[in-house]
Design a protein around this motif. Sequence first.
Motif, short mmCIF file in Angstrom:
data_model
loop_
_atom_site.label_atom_id
_atom_site.label_comp_id
_atom_site.label_asym_id
_atom_site.label_seq_id
_atom_site.Cartn_x
_atom_site.Cartn_y
_atom_site.Cartn_z
N PRO A 62 0.96 -1.33 0.07
CA PRO A 62 0.20 -0.11 -0.04
C PRO A 62 1.01 1.31 0.03
O PRO A 62 0.22 1.82 -0.24
N GLU A 63 2.04 1.62 0.06
CA GLU A 63 3.28 2.14 0.44
C GLU A 63 2.94 2.69 -1.04
O GLU A 63 3.73 3.83 -0.84
N ASN A 64 3.29 1.83 -2.20
CA ASN A 64 3.38 2.22 -3.40
C ASN A 64 2.22 3.19 -3.82
O ASN A 64 0.81 2.75 -4.27
N LYS A 65 2.68 4.53 -4.83
CA LYS A 65 1.49 5.76 -5.12
C LYS A 65 1.24 5.21 -6.12
O LYS A 65 0.47 5.49 -6.78
N LEU A 66 1.99 4.37 -6.79
CA LEU A 66 2.19 4.70 -8.40
C LEU A 66 1.23 3.80 -9.00
O LEU A 66 1.44 2.40 -8.29
N GLU A 67 0.85 3.85 -9.97
CA GLU A 67 -0.16 2.65 -10.27
C GLU A 67 -0.08 2.83 -11.98
O GLU A 67 0.53 3.87 -12.84
N VAL A 68 -0.73 1.58 -12.61
CA VAL A 68 -0.48 1.30 -14.22
C VAL A 68 -1.73 1.54 -15.14
O VAL A 68 -1.84 0.60 -14.16
N ILE A 69 -1.48 2.01 -15.59
CA ILE A 69 -2.97 2.01 -16.79
C ILE A 69 -2.36 1.20 -18.12
O ILE A 69 -1.29 1.41 -18.58
N PHE A 70 -2.21 0.35 -18.24
CA PHE A 70 -1.67 -0.97 -19.78
C PHE A 70 -3.16 -0.79 -20.64
O PHE A 70 -3.96 -1.18 -20.70
N PHE A 71 -2.41 -0.31 -22.25
CA PHE A 71 -3.70 -0.84 -23.02
C PHE A 71 -3.07 -1.47 -24.06
O PHE A 71 -2.31 -1.59 -24.35
N GLN A 72 -4.06 -2.79 -24.06
CA GLN A 72 -4.49 -4.12 -24.88
C GLN A 72 -3.72 -3.22 -26.76
O GLN A 72 -3.98 -2.27 -27.34
N GLY A 73 -2.73 -4.32 -27.28
CA GLY A 73 -2.92 -3.83 -29.04
C GLY A 73 -4.48 -4.51 -29.11
O GLY A 73 -4.65 -4.85 -28.74
N GLY A 74 -3.64 -3.87 -30.67
CA GLY A 74 -5.17 -3.63 -31.49
C GLY A 74 -5.41 -5.44 -32.24
O GLY A 74 -4.85 -5.70 -32.55
N LEU A 75 -6.50 -5.40 -31.61
CA LEU A 75 -7.38 -6.88 -32.02
C LEU A 75 -7.05 -8.26 -31.35
O LEU A 75 -7.36 -9.19 -31.00
N THR A 76 -6.07 -7.88 -29.96
CA THR A 76 -5.07 -8.62 -29.64
C THR A 76 -6.89 -9.03 -28.40
O THR A 76 -7.25 -8.05 -27.19
N ASP A 77 -6.74 -10.26 -27.72
CA ASP A 77 -7.53 -10.60 -26.65
C ASP A 77 -6.80 -9.43 -25.51
O ASP A 77 -5.22 -10.41 -25.24
N PRO A 78 -7.66 -8.95 -23.86
CA PRO A 78 -6.31 -8.07 -23.64
C PRO A 78 -6.27 -9.29 -22.21
O PRO A 78 -4.98 -8.55 -22.15
#
Length: 247
Positions: A62-78
């Motif tokens: 919980p001490e880590n305040k940095l989070e990640v947003i990940f965008f999938q590739g085109g047409l790929t299964d996320p």
Amino acid sequence: MAKKWSKRKVFRIIWLSFGSLFFIWNWNTFQSHQLPENTFLNNDLVSVLETDDQITFTSALPENKLEVIFFQGGLTDPKAYAPLCRKIAEKGFTCHLIKMEWRLPQYRYQEVFKFIDLKAGNYVIGGHSQGGKMAAQMVHENPTLFKGLFLMGTSHPRDIDLSNQPIPCIKLYADRDGLASVEEVMENKSKLPKNSNLILIAGGNHSQFGYLGQLLMDSSSKISLEEQQKQTIHHLITFMNSIKMKV
């Protein structure tokens, strides 16, 4: 007596059969393959929650305040990127794997604002292939919103210029990538944020940035999926740790 089939009819049937088989084969390569058994399991390090909009891998640190947003590739299964996102969470960074409508990141990519309050936290954004393109687009449209940008297996930014953006950036590319070649990556290097870190994964290809089949037009890799994923994780975590120190 049955009528004899004409050559045209036989040719049409053969053509349609091959076309159907090719479509099935090609579509299958965009599906997730060989996912580790623990990918979606909860444990002491990571909890996993799937909704219609995202798969969230929540870190137990919980001490880590940095989070990640990940965008999938085109047409790929996320889900092909779920093992990567889980590894990111195991290293202490909660990761939001975004499910794109129709599997197309270029459409309605800003829907993420509806279910994540990006202005209330500290987020790094990035993605693979077309997902990387749209992550760069998000930074272009929201220049002060994100703490970092990571790009994997993409020639972008190509149509926008981020060279004046002060945001930390890392770009991972592979010399066996048949969809985002080294030449294409270098052509657009000047459009990346200044001081971007470009890292070549020798022997890697486009498909192995995710747990995918070998995509059409991609080259065969000279390293294993596990090795390419290992190197990808190492460089991403090193990058995120450098940003964590500043948050």
